[in-house]
Scaffold this motif. Structure first.
Motif, PDB file in Angstrom:
ATOM      1  N   MET A 142      62.286 -41.505  70.383  1.00 52.16           N
ATOM      2  CA  MET A 142      61.477 -41.143  69.214  1.00 52.16           C
ATOM      3  C   MET A 142      61.603 -39.643  68.952  1.00 52.16           C
ATOM      4  N   ARG A 143      61.620 -39.278  67.678  1.00 57.02           N
ATOM      5  CA  ARG A 143      61.725 -37.884  67.304  1.00 57.02           C
ATOM      6  C   ARG A 143      60.592 -37.510  66.355  1.00 57.02           C
ATOM      7  N   ALA A 144      60.129 -36.279  66.473  1.00 64.68           N
ATOM      8  CA  ALA A 144      59.072 -35.767  65.592  1.00 64.68           C
ATOM      9  C   ALA A 144      59.478 -34.399  65.081  1.00 64.68           C
ATOM     10  N   LEU A 145      59.120 -34.102  63.854  1.00 68.11           N
ATOM     11  CA  LEU A 145      59.367 -32.805  63.245  1.00 68.11           C
ATOM     12  C   LEU A 145      58.021 -32.133  63.015  1.00 68.11           C
ATOM     13  N   VAL A 146      57.855 -30.927  63.560  1.00 72.18           N
ATOM     14  CA  VAL A 146      56.625 -30.153  63.383  1.00 72.18           C
ATOM     15  C   VAL A 146      56.910 -29.026  62.403  1.00 72.18           C
ATOM     16  N   LEU A 147      56.114 -28.955  61.345  1.00 71.69           N
ATOM     17  CA  LEU A 147      56.275 -27.923  60.320  1.00 71.69           C
ATOM     18  C   LEU A 147      55.363 -26.749  60.648  1.00 71.69           C
ATOM     19  N   GLY A 148      55.939 -25.614  60.979  1.00 70.13           N
ATOM     20  CA  GLY A 148      55.164 -24.422  61.310  1.00 70.13           C
ATOM     21  C   GLY A 148      55.015 -24.259  62.803  1.00 70.13           C
ATOM     22  N   ARG A 149      55.276 -23.033  63.290  1.00 68.89           N
ATOM     23  CA  ARG A 149      55.289 -22.814  64.733  1.00 68.89           C
ATOM     24  C   ARG A 149      54.142 -21.896  65.164  1.00 68.89           C
ATOM     25  N   GLY A 150      53.003 -22.021  64.525  1.00 69.82           N
ATOM     26  CA  GLY A 150      51.825 -21.281  64.959  1.00 69.82           C
ATOM     27  C   GLY A 150      51.143 -21.986  66.117  1.00 69.82           C
TER      28      GLY A 150
ATOM     29  N   ARG B 272      55.342 -34.238  72.892  1.00 67.86           N
ATOM     30  CA  ARG B 272      56.274 -34.349  74.020  1.00 67.86           C
ATOM     31  C   ARG B 272      55.664 -35.169  75.150  1.00 67.86           C
ATOM     32  N   SER B 273      54.338 -34.986  75.380  1.00 70.12           N
ATOM     33  CA  SER B 273      53.682 -35.758  76.441  1.00 70.12           C
ATOM     34  C   SER B 273      53.640 -37.249  76.116  1.00 70.12           C
ATOM     35  N   CYS B 274      53.787 -37.573  74.823  1.00 69.71           N
ATOM     36  CA  CYS B 274      53.802 -38.974  74.381  1.00 69.71           C
ATOM     37  C   CYS B 274      55.219 -39.531  74.263  1.00 69.71           C
ATOM     38  N   GLY B 275      56.213 -38.719  74.663  1.00 70.36           N
ATOM     39  CA  GLY B 275      57.580 -39.222  74.698  1.00 70.36           C
ATOM     40  C   GLY B 275      58.452 -38.855  73.524  1.00 70.36           C
ATOM     41  N   TYR B 276      57.964 -37.977  72.637  1.00 67.94           N
ATOM     42  CA  TYR B 276      58.753 -37.574  71.481  1.00 67.94           C
ATOM     43  C   TYR B 276      59.675 -36.399  71.828  1.00 67.94           C
ATOM     44  N   ALA B 277      60.845 -36.390  71.242  1.00 67.44           N
ATOM     45  CA  ALA B 277      61.672 -35.194  71.177  1.00 67.44           C
ATOM     46  C   ALA B 277      61.257 -34.436  69.923  1.00 67.44           C
ATOM     47  N   VAL B 278      60.936 -33.152  70.063  1.00 69.45           N
ATOM     48  CA  VAL B 278      60.307 -32.400  68.975  1.00 69.45           C
ATOM     49  C   VAL B 278      61.248 -31.335  68.433  1.00 69.45           C
TER      50      VAL B 278
ATOM     51  N   PRO C 165      34.766 -25.182  70.090  1.00 72.28           N
ATOM     52  CA  PRO C 165      35.068 -24.978  68.674  1.00 72.28           C
ATOM     53  C   PRO C 165      36.566 -25.115  68.442  1.00 72.28           C
ATOM     54  N   CYS C 166      36.951 -25.883  67.434  1.00 74.12           N
ATOM     55  CA  CYS C 166      38.377 -26.138  67.235  1.00 74.12           C
ATOM     56  C   CYS C 166      38.650 -26.475  65.773  1.00 74.12           C
ATOM     57  N   GLY C 167      39.927 -26.638  65.460  1.00 75.83           N
ATOM     58  CA  GLY C 167      40.327 -26.946  64.094  1.00 75.83           C
ATOM     59  C   GLY C 167      40.708 -25.687  63.346  1.00 75.83           C
ATOM     60  N   ASN C 168      40.138 -25.496  62.176  1.00 70.13           N
ATOM     61  CA  ASN C 168      40.455 -24.329  61.365  1.00 70.13           C
ATOM     62  C   ASN C 168      39.910 -23.040  61.975  1.00 70.13           C
ATOM     63  N   TYR C 169      38.944 -23.151  62.873  1.00 70.43           N
ATOM     64  CA  TYR C 169      38.417 -22.020  63.649  1.00 70.43           C
ATOM     65  C   TYR C 169      38.428 -22.421  65.119  1.00 70.43           C
ATOM     66  N   GLY C 170      38.743 -21.472  65.985  1.00 70.24           N
ATOM     67  CA  GLY C 170      38.791 -21.783  67.405  1.00 70.24           C
ATOM     68  C   GLY C 170      40.166 -22.268  67.810  1.00 70.24           C
ATOM     69  N   ARG C 171      40.204 -23.233  68.699  1.00 68.76           N
ATOM     70  CA  ARG C 171      41.466 -23.732  69.228  1.00 68.76           C
ATOM     71  C   ARG C 171      42.032 -24.851  68.352  1.00 68.76           C
ATOM     72  N   PRO C 172      43.361 -25.037  68.363  1.00 69.04           N
ATOM     73  CA  PRO C 172      43.909 -26.228  67.713  1.00 69.04           C
ATOM     74  C   PRO C 172      43.324 -27.491  68.340  1.00 69.04           C
ATOM     75  N   VAL C 173      43.082 -28.494  67.536  1.00 66.35           N
ATOM     76  CA  VAL C 173      42.492 -29.734  68.048  1.00 66.35           C
ATOM     77  C   VAL C 173      43.389 -30.349  69.120  1.00 66.35           C
ATOM     78  N   THR C 174      44.694 -30.341  68.890  1.00 65.42           N
ATOM     79  CA  THR C 174      45.616 -30.963  69.850  1.00 65.42           C
ATOM     80  C   THR C 174      45.673 -30.224  71.173  1.00 65.42           C
ATOM     81  N   ASP C 175      45.155 -29.005  71.219  1.00 66.67           N
ATOM     82  CA  ASP C 175      45.165 -28.217  72.451  1.00 66.67           C
ATOM     83  C   ASP C 175      44.155 -28.721  73.476  1.00 66.67           C
ATOM     84  N   LEU C 176      43.222 -29.583  73.043  1.00 65.15           N
ATOM     85  CA  LEU C 176      42.143 -30.023  73.921  1.00 65.15           C
ATOM     86  C   LEU C 176      42.475 -31.270  74.717  1.00 65.15           C
ATOM     87  N   VAL C 177      43.576 -31.936  74.401  1.00 64.27           N
ATOM     88  CA  VAL C 177      43.783 -33.292  74.908  1.00 64.27           C
ATOM     89  C   VAL C 177      43.950 -33.357  76.425  1.00 64.27           C
ATOM     90  N   SER C 178      44.354 -32.280  77.064  1.00 66.13           N
ATOM     91  CA  SER C 178      44.569 -32.304  78.512  1.00 66.13           C
ATOM     92  C   SER C 178      43.302 -31.989  79.295  1.00 66.13           C
TER      93      SER C 178
END
Length: 365
Positions: free
Chosen positions: A1-9, A20-26, A85-98
């Motif tokens: 599986m491949r995923a394309l991420v738009l923006g590298r912030g 990547r943890s879900c098995g995607y090549a990014v 706090p996450c999302g548009n302020y704080g941490r990215p939402v995906t940063d919390l999953v671990s």
């Protein structure tokens, strides 16, 4: 599986790590002014990716959107309930999953909602603080912008707001929120805290202990009886109007005689909202406007009929002129009503430059 991420912030990097943890090549794509997606291409926001995964892993989520005060509400609620706090302020939402599941308090922007669709039980509660005029350069109309904001309510078990302030012994008395502009936001913050199980004693303590975020009505200095306030985060005219009202509502002269005692520094990169929307507030509460940035001429043309306006062009010239003219009891307010990118890297840098120039004046007195 491949995923394309738009923006590298931060959000892009956090999304890539989760994928990547879900098995995607990014793969990453960055630096484009416009992205066009084919109708057959599945597209989802970082917000959607993160919230779906957090929900699956046992997190409880609260959501906040609106035109003014989102980050402050997210911060006080997260501080009070021990959440992130996450999302548009704080941490990215995906940063919390671990991390170990807990409460996530998510600030949601209209930009994020353009490509977000979530189940109706994703958030325990969602609050719309207020709906004003903003981001018309992006969305094209107030109707589209407000529609995106309301979309958030379809993703929550409970809807909160907009609300009127409580009239009897509000829990935020004496706090940053104790004014005509933010009291409504405080009422909705209280409801979000109650959803998370807090009692009123704990809620009141959270308001007492709250420290405002940078560049949001921060008092920089008081020089010869003149207050200098940094509200550089005011990147829309609705926020400018709110900032002027907050600055003047703390001034007894305004309350007693309706004199204009706010000296306003405004201007920058316009976002498509109508400068004439500020006319009633300028007429009632502003003594003079010092204009900077790309839209200085446009604001001058719209406002000169009701308030004294001077085109300064740059922040250093504006501070120099306002410091020379301000009198004891007046308030100098940086509340630009625009984006910052014509002259600064961010609203933060804009506020820091203002604060540095004011501090230099303080040393000279």
């Amino acid at each position: 599986m491949r995923a394309l991420v738009l923006g590298r912030g931060k959000s892009g990097e956090a999304s890539a790590a989760l994928l990547r943890s879900c098995g995607y090549a990014v793969d990453f794509v960055d630096g484009y002014d416009l992205v066009v997606a084919s109708p057959g291409l599945p597209v989802k926001s970082e917000l959607q990716l993160g919230c779906e995964e957090l929900k699956r892993r046992g997190w409880k989520l609260l959501a906040v959107t609106g035109s003014k005060g989102k980050s402050s509400v997210v911060k006080i609620v997260a501080d009070a309930i021990g959440g992130v706090p996450c999302g548009n302020y704080g941490r990215p939402v995906t940063d919390l999953v671990s991390e170990r599941p807990g409460w996530a308090v998510v600030e949601v922007s209209s930009f994020q909602l353009e490509t977000t669709t979530l189940a109706p039980d994703t958030f325990e509660a969602a609050a719309i603080l207020n709906l004003q005029e903003d981001h018309l350069d992006r969305h094209g109309s107030v109707e589209v912008y407000h529609g995106l904001k309301r979309k958030l309510l379809t993703m929550a078990k409970r809807e909160i707001g907009p609300a009127s302030p409580e009239s009897d012994s509000p829990l935020w008395t004496g706090s940053y929120f104790d004014n005509e502009i933010l009291a409504g936001n405080a009422a909705m913050a209280v409801e979000l805290m109650r959803v998370a199980g807090l009692d009123d004693v704990t809620v009141a303590k959270a308001f007492r202990n709250f420290t405002p975020l940078p560049h949001r009505m921060n008092l920089i200095a008081e020089i010869n009886g003149v207050r200098y306030i940094d509200d550089s985060k005011a990147t829309s005219l609705a926020a400018l109007i709110a900032g002027v009202k907050m600055a003047s509502s703390g001034n007894r002269t305004i309350e007693q005689s309706n004199n204009r005692t706010v000296l306003l520094i405004a201007g920058g990169l316009p976002k498509g909202d109508d400068p004439k929307s500020a006319l009633p507030t300028l007429t009632e509460r502003v003594k003079k406007v010092y204009l900077i940035g790309q839209c200085a001429e446009v604001f001058h043309a719209a406002w000169k009929g009701v308030v004294d306006c001077e085109i300064c062009g740059t922040m250093d010239k504006a501070v120099e002129h306002v410091a020379r003219e301000a009198e004891n009891g007046e308030t100098v307010l940086l509340s630009p009503g625009t984006a910052s990118f014509d002259q600064f890297k961010s609203f933060g840098e804009r506020g820091e430059v203002f604060a540095r120039l004011v501090k230099e004046k303080e040393k000279q007195r």
